[in-house]
Structures are given as C-alpha cells and as structure tokens.
Design a protein around this motif. Structure first.
Motif, mmCIF file in Angstrom:
data_model
loop_
_atom_site.group_PDB
_atom_site.id
_atom_site.type_symbol
_atom_site.label_atom_id
_atom_site.label_comp_id
_atom_site.label_asym_id
_atom_site.label_seq_id
_atom_site.Cartn_x
_atom_site.Cartn_y
_atom_site.Cartn_z
ATOM 1 N N GLY A 1 2.273 6.448 -6.855
ATOM 2 C CA GLY A 1 1.153 7.289 -7.289
ATOM 3 C C GLY A 1 1.469 8.763 -7.090
ATOM 4 O O GLY A 1 1.172 9.593 -7.949
ATOM 5 N N GLY A 2 2.080 9.085 -5.960
ATOM 6 C CA GLY A 2 2.483 10.475 -5.700
ATOM 7 C C GLY A 2 3.506 10.963 -6.706
ATOM 8 O O GLY A 2 3.431 12.111 -7.182
ATOM 9 N N CYS B 1 6.056 5.682 -13.504
ATOM 10 C CA CYS B 1 5.725 5.489 -12.085
ATOM 11 C C CYS B 1 4.389 4.767 -11.941
ATOM 12 O O CYS B 1 4.218 3.945 -11.048
ATOM 13 C CB CYS B 1 5.674 6.829 -11.366
ATOM 14 S SG CYS B 1 7.293 7.599 -11.151
ATOM 15 N N LEU B 2 3.429 5.075 -12.810
ATOM 16 C CA LEU B 2 2.130 4.390 -12.735
ATOM 17 C C LEU B 2 2.269 2.910 -13.035
ATOM 18 O O LEU B 2 1.531 2.087 -12.504
ATOM 19 C CB LEU B 2 1.145 5.027 -13.718
ATOM 20 C CG LEU B 2 0.573 6.379 -13.304
ATOM 21 C CD1 LEU B 2 -0.320 6.930 -14.404
ATOM 22 C CD2 LEU B 2 -0.205 6.264 -12.015
ATOM 23 N N ASP B 3 3.219 2.547 -13.900
ATOM 24 C CA ASP B 3 3.425 1.136 -14.218
ATOM 25 C C ASP B 3 3.912 0.342 -13.018
ATOM 26 O O ASP B 3 3.758 -0.872 -12.970
ATOM 27 C CB ASP B 3 4.435 0.977 -15.363
ATOM 28 C CG ASP B 3 3.829 1.333 -16.705
ATOM 29 O OD1 ASP B 3 2.586 1.378 -16.793
ATOM 30 O OD2 ASP B 3 4.587 1.556 -17.653
ATOM 31 N N LYS B 4 4.513 1.015 -12.053
ATOM 32 C CA LYS B 4 5.052 0.311 -10.897
ATOM 33 C C LYS B 4 4.011 0.077 -9.804
ATOM 34 O O LYS B 4 4.279 -0.590 -8.830
ATOM 35 C CB LYS B 4 6.231 1.092 -10.324
ATOM 36 C CG LYS B 4 7.413 1.117 -11.270
ATOM 37 C CD LYS B 4 8.603 1.747 -10.609
ATOM 38 C CE LYS B 4 9.729 1.865 -11.584
ATOM 39 N NZ LYS B 4 10.622 0.773 -11.602
ATOM 40 N N LEU B 5 2.815 0.625 -9.978
ATOM 41 C CA LEU B 5 1.778 0.445 -8.965
ATOM 42 C C LEU B 5 1.340 -1.014 -8.910
ATOM 43 O O LEU B 5 1.151 -1.661 -9.932
ATOM 44 C CB LEU B 5 0.558 1.307 -9.275
ATOM 45 C CG LEU B 5 0.683 2.798 -8.985
ATOM 46 C CD1 LEU B 5 -0.597 3.500 -9.390
ATOM 47 C CD2 LEU B 5 0.969 3.060 -7.536
ATOM 48 N N LEU B 6 1.193 -1.526 -7.715
ATOM 49 C CA LEU B 6 0.663 -2.876 -7.495
ATOM 50 C C LEU B 6 -0.776 -2.716 -7.031
ATOM 51 O O LEU B 6 -1.039 -2.013 -6.072
ATOM 52 C CB LEU B 6 1.482 -3.596 -6.420
ATOM 53 C CG LEU B 6 2.965 -3.732 -6.721
ATOM 54 C CD1 LEU B 6 3.688 -4.255 -5.491
ATOM 55 C CD2 LEU B 6 3.179 -4.661 -7.879
ATOM 56 N N TYR B 7 -1.678 -3.314 -7.732
ATOM 57 C CA TYR B 7 -3.085 -3.103 -7.431
ATOM 58 C C TYR B 7 -3.534 -3.983 -6.280
ATOM 59 O O TYR B 7 -3.074 -5.102 -6.116
ATOM 60 C CB TYR B 7 -3.924 -3.370 -8.677
ATOM 61 C CG TYR B 7 -3.595 -2.401 -9.778
ATOM 62 C CD1 TYR B 7 -4.030 -1.093 -9.706
ATOM 63 C CD2 TYR B 7 -2.805 -2.789 -10.855
ATOM 64 C CE1 TYR B 7 -3.706 -0.191 -10.696
ATOM 65 C CE2 TYR B 7 -2.476 -1.891 -11.839
ATOM 66 C CZ TYR B 7 -2.946 -0.593 -11.761
ATOM 67 O OH TYR B 7 -2.607 0.297 -12.725
ATOM 68 N N PHE C 1 0.829 -1.204 0.000
ATOM 69 C CA PHE C 1 0.000 0.000 0.000
ATOM 70 C C PHE C 1 0.862 1.252 0.000
ATOM 71 O O PHE C 1 0.632 2.190 -0.758
ATOM 72 C CB PHE C 1 -0.924 -0.014 1.224
ATOM 73 C CG PHE C 1 -1.671 1.278 1.424
ATOM 74 C CD1 PHE C 1 -2.754 1.591 0.626
ATOM 75 C CD2 PHE C 1 -1.280 2.180 2.399
ATOM 76 C CE1 PHE C 1 -3.441 2.783 0.798
ATOM 77 C CE2 PHE C 1 -1.954 3.373 2.580
ATOM 78 C CZ PHE C 1 -3.044 3.672 1.787
ATOM 79 N N TRP C 2 1.904 1.266 0.833
ATOM 80 C CA TRP C 2 2.740 2.456 0.940
ATOM 81 C C TRP C 2 3.594 2.649 -0.317
ATOM 82 O O TRP C 2 3.873 3.776 -0.717
ATOM 83 C CB TRP C 2 3.584 2.396 2.220
ATOM 84 C CG TRP C 2 2.683 2.492 3.408
ATOM 85 C CD1 TRP C 2 2.338 1.497 4.260
ATOM 86 C CD2 TRP C 2 1.938 3.643 3.813
ATOM 87 N NE1 TRP C 2 1.438 1.949 5.187
ATOM 88 C CE2 TRP C 2 1.175 3.268 4.945
ATOM 89 C CE3 TRP C 2 1.848 4.950 3.343
ATOM 90 C CZ2 TRP C 2 0.334 4.166 5.595
ATOM 91 C CZ3 TRP C 2 1.004 5.840 4.005
ATOM 92 C CH2 TRP C 2 0.263 5.443 5.115
ATOM 93 N N TRP C 3 4.004 1.551 -0.957
ATOM 94 C CA TRP C 3 4.710 1.684 -2.239
ATOM 95 C C TRP C 3 3.762 2.259 -3.291
ATOM 96 O O TRP C 3 4.167 3.082 -4.127
ATOM 97 C CB TRP C 3 5.272 0.346 -2.716
ATOM 98 C CG TRP C 3 6.576 0.011 -2.080
ATOM 99 C CD1 TRP C 3 6.822 -0.982 -1.184
ATOM 100 C CD2 TRP C 3 7.830 0.677 -2.270
ATOM 101 N NE1 TRP C 3 8.131 -0.968 -0.801
ATOM 102 C CE2 TRP C 3 8.778 0.033 -1.457
ATOM 103 C CE3 TRP C 3 8.231 1.762 -3.041
ATOM 104 C CZ2 TRP C 3 10.105 0.436 -1.400
ATOM 105 C CZ3 TRP C 3 9.557 2.162 -2.986
ATOM 106 C CH2 TRP C 3 10.477 1.510 -2.168
#
Length: 192
Positions: A16-17, A64-70, A9-11
C-alpha cells in the motif's frame, strides 16, 4: 487485533505504501514535465509526453495495489475453521490441502481451455473438452468437501460455545461426522 500481528498485514502496509508513493511520483512527474514543456514550444505534444512520463509510475502503483491481500481472506480461514486446528488438526490440514488442490484444479481448467482454443482439429478439441469436464467434476467435488468441512466447523464451534455456557451439546454426533469427513477428504485427496 490478531490480524495486526500477521506478516500479511505488514505486507499489505508495504504494498500500500509503495502504491501511494508511485501515485505521488505520478502527480509530481506530470506537473513537472507539463510545466517544463509549457515554457517550450512543444504545446500539445508536450502534454502528451507528460502523460506518457507519468503513466509509468502510475502503472507501477496499480501493480502494487494488485499485490495487496485483503483481511477478509485472512478472516475466511480464521472463523469457525480455526476451531478445527485445535479440535481436529488433521481435518484442518485437509481443509487447507483442499484449498490448494482447488487452486491447482482451477489453473488446470484455464490451461486446458487455452489449449482447446488453440487447437485446430475437432478431435483434439473433443479430447480437451473431455479433460475439462473431468477437471470440472473434480472441482465440484473439492468445493463440496470444503463446504461440508466448513459447515462441520461451524457446528463444532457452536457446540463448543454452548458447552462453555454449560449447555448440553451433541459432541458425539459432531465427532462422528468429523471422522467421516476426515476419511472422505483422505480418499478425495489421494485421487490426485
């Protein structure tokens, strides 16, 4: 609520930021460069320079958006499968190992497809196709075993739920099937 306490979540918050920050920088850079170039004699070329200058932070933001884990990925491993961590920890470990092995097999298939496409002789292509077929069979075995464990985890989850409600459950049948799945996983993962 548990998800908010995970590092995932924090990653996601961090990436996202960074994506939002890069998008803001993109907008600011575009308007600043455009305003500066409109006061000069660059004209259309100035707008092109502004677009190119703003493209760099935009591409970084999308990266950076590609690194988001859903969260759905987190939930997939936390549903009924989490019951196995308490009731059959070895089978839960096998489930995780099957996932890693499946990822590795997919990478191997992609690598073999690339090598096959780059090969020039028909003999080499046949060898690669044979290896790809073997990896595809391995992938199907791994997927079937993961599916089987997932179904058993759902049955175990439901059985434990009924037991908590005071209903009779078929724990012996499920325990036998869990042991069979554990032995099958052990044999499947030893074949790597």
């Amino acid at each position: 609520m548990e998800y908010f306490l995970t590092s995932e979540f924090w990653w996601n918050i961090l990436w996202g930021g960074l994506a939002v920050l890069c998008c803001l920088i993109t907008i600011i850079v575009f308007f600043k460069i455009t305003a500066a170039l409109l006061h000069t004699s660059f004209g259309c070329a100035g707008i092109l320079i502004a677009v190119l200058g703003a493209e760099i932070p935009f591409v970084l933001g999308v990266g950076c958006l590609d690194k988001l884990l859903y969260p759905r990925l987190w939930e997939e491993n936390r549903g009924p499968i989490i019951v196995l961590a308490k009731e059959a920890p070895l089978l839960h470990n096998y489930f995780s190992a099957l996932g890693r092995s499946l990822s590795h097999t997919n990478e191997q298939i992609q690598k073999l497809n690339t090598e096959r496409d780059n090969s020039t002789t028909e003999e080499a292509k046949k060898v690669y196709e044979t290896q790809i077929a073997q990896q595809e069979n391995r992938k199907k075995e791994l997927e079937n075993m993961r599916y089987r464990i997932g179904e058993l985890a759902q049955r175990l989850y439901f059985s434990k739920y009924l037991a908590r409600l005071g209903h009779i459950s078929a724990d012996k049948d499920i325990e036998r099937k869990l042991e069979e799945a554990q032995k099958a996983c052990e044999l499947l993962l030893q074949g790597e």
